[in-house]
Design a protein around this motif. Sequence first.
Motif, PDB file in Angstrom:
ATOM      1  N   UNK A 103       0.837  -1.214   0.000  1.00  0.00           N
ATOM      2  CA  UNK A 103       0.000   0.000   0.000  1.00  0.00           C
ATOM      3  C   UNK A 103       0.863   1.252   0.000  1.00  0.00           C
ATOM      4  N   UNK A 104       1.951   1.201   0.765  1.00  0.00           N
ATOM      5  CA  UNK A 104       2.871   2.343   0.821  1.00  0.00           C
ATOM      6  C   UNK A 104       3.531   2.546  -0.548  1.00  0.00           C
ATOM      7  N   UNK A 105       3.905   1.443  -1.169  1.00  0.00           N
ATOM      8  CA  UNK A 105       4.536   1.505  -2.487  1.00  0.00           C
ATOM      9  C   UNK A 105       3.587   2.122  -3.512  1.00  0.00           C
ATOM     10  N   UNK A 106       2.313   1.736  -3.423  1.00  0.00           N
ATOM     11  CA  UNK A 106       1.342   2.270  -4.385  1.00  0.00           C
ATOM     12  C   UNK A 106       1.236   3.795  -4.249  1.00  0.00           C
ATOM     13  N   UNK A 107       1.241   4.277  -3.004  1.00  0.00           N
ATOM     14  CA  UNK A 107       1.177   5.736  -2.792  1.00  0.00           C
ATOM     15  C   UNK A 107       2.465   6.385  -3.309  1.00  0.00           C
ATOM     16  N   UNK A 108       3.579   5.715  -3.097  1.00  0.00           N
ATOM     17  CA  UNK A 108       4.876   6.217  -3.586  1.00  0.00           C
ATOM     18  C   UNK A 108       4.837   6.392  -5.106  1.00  0.00           C
ATOM     19  N   UNK A 109       4.097   5.493  -5.777  1.00  0.00           N
ATOM     20  CA  UNK A 109       4.068   5.557  -7.248  1.00  0.00           C
ATOM     21  C   UNK A 109       2.857   6.331  -7.779  1.00  0.00           C
ATOM     22  N   UNK A 110       2.166   7.069  -6.880  1.00  0.00           N
ATOM     23  CA  UNK A 110       1.149   7.998  -7.373  1.00  0.00           C
ATOM     24  C   UNK A 110      -0.273   7.781  -6.895  1.00  0.00           C
ATOM     25  N   UNK A 111      -0.561   6.667  -6.219  1.00  0.00           N
ATOM     26  CA  UNK A 111      -1.937   6.439  -5.729  1.00  0.00           C
ATOM     27  C   UNK A 111      -2.246   7.463  -4.626  1.00  0.00           C
ATOM     28  N   UNK A 112      -3.536   7.788  -4.423  1.00  0.00           N
ATOM     29  CA  UNK A 112      -3.849   8.787  -3.384  1.00  0.00           C
ATOM     30  C   UNK A 112      -3.625   8.228  -1.980  1.00  0.00           C
ATOM     31  N   UNK A 113      -3.299   9.139  -1.076  1.00  0.00           N
ATOM     32  CA  UNK A 113      -3.067   8.768   0.329  1.00  0.00           C
ATOM     33  C   UNK A 113      -4.392   8.377   0.980  1.00  0.00           C
ATOM     34  N   UNK A 114      -4.385   7.279   1.712  1.00  0.00           N
ATOM     35  CA  UNK A 114      -5.601   6.871   2.424  1.00  0.00           C
ATOM     36  C   UNK A 114      -5.436   7.220   3.906  1.00  0.00           C
ATOM     37  N   UNK A 115      -6.233   8.205   4.357  1.00  0.00           N
ATOM     38  CA  UNK A 115      -6.078   8.652   5.745  1.00  0.00           C
ATOM     39  C   UNK A 115      -6.943   7.807   6.674  1.00  0.00           C
ATOM     40  N   UNK A 116      -6.634   6.514   6.714  1.00  0.00           N
ATOM     41  CA  UNK A 116      -7.380   5.623   7.606  1.00  0.00           C
ATOM     42  C   UNK A 116      -6.384   4.743   8.357  1.00  0.00           C
ATOM     43  N   UNK A 117      -6.808   4.296   9.524  1.00  0.00           N
ATOM     44  CA  UNK A 117      -6.019   3.319  10.283  1.00  0.00           C
ATOM     45  C   UNK A 117      -6.849   2.043  10.342  1.00  0.00           C
ATOM     46  N   UNK A 118      -6.252   0.929   9.910  1.00  0.00           N
ATOM     47  CA  UNK A 118      -6.992  -0.335   9.871  1.00  0.00           C
ATOM     48  C   UNK A 118      -6.754  -1.122  11.150  1.00  0.00           C
ATOM     49  N   UNK A 119      -7.853  -1.453  11.827  1.00  0.00           N
ATOM     50  CA  UNK A 119      -7.741  -2.223  13.068  1.00  0.00           C
ATOM     51  C   UNK A 119      -8.131  -3.665  12.806  1.00  0.00           C
ATOM     52  N   UNK A 120      -7.404  -4.581  13.428  1.00  0.00           N
ATOM     53  CA  UNK A 120      -7.673  -6.017  13.316  1.00  0.00           C
ATOM     54  C   UNK A 120      -7.808  -6.441  11.854  1.00  0.00           C
TER      55      UNK A 120
END
Length: 210
Positions: A103-120
């Motif tokens: 997911x971090x790599x996708x944002x690095x290559x241009x995907x939009x930032x997802x301002x969420x925290x995923x629990x469990x």
Amino acid sequence: MKGKKWYDYLWIGELCYLVLGLFNILFAWLGMLFFTIPLVIAIFGGSKAYCNRYCGRGQLLGILGKKLKLSRNQPPPRFLRSAWFRYGFLAFFMFMFGRMLYGTWKVFTGAPLSKTVTLLWAFKLPWQWPQVEGVAPWVAQYAFGFFGVMLTSTILGLLTMMLFRPRSWCVYCPMGTMTQGICRLKAKKEEAKDGRTGEEDCRTAQAAGQ
Ligand code: SF4
């Protein structure tokens, strides 16, 4: 009574980490210390000193369970201690960690930032307090993902602390499983070299989640 040492207070650092992440998600990066220090100690020291002495999370669970009596103090189920479960959980944890990196790599290559925290690994919480100005989007994305990992393991630790013994999380903690595996491999190597068994160094006081 034995005097307290500086490392007996590392639980405060764990607590601060969780609180700071609520105010600024970028503090999540500090959690890398909790990942790298145990591995460095296991790889270069060949021991479980991190678990036995320096782990703030283990200390915090001990305090909540023992001192504040929030634990039922029952032995954890046998399957939790089995090798298949511990290594299976480690594999699952690493797989989800890999997904987070992707997911971090996708944002690095241009995907939009997802301002969420995923629990469990399932519940995406919109995070209301992101202070992510001034950093590259991928830096912020990693922080969101990593904080989710840390909060998820904290929730599991608290749940198993309440249901079983205070440090039952330590029985299947992926970091504990990894460092024990490294420690045992090193002990076997030492044994093959000079006949001295180092298995003792791989044991933890938390082996039964106490
Ligand atoms: S098993 Fe995990 S939580 Fe427990 S002391 Fe070791 S690193 Fe800390």
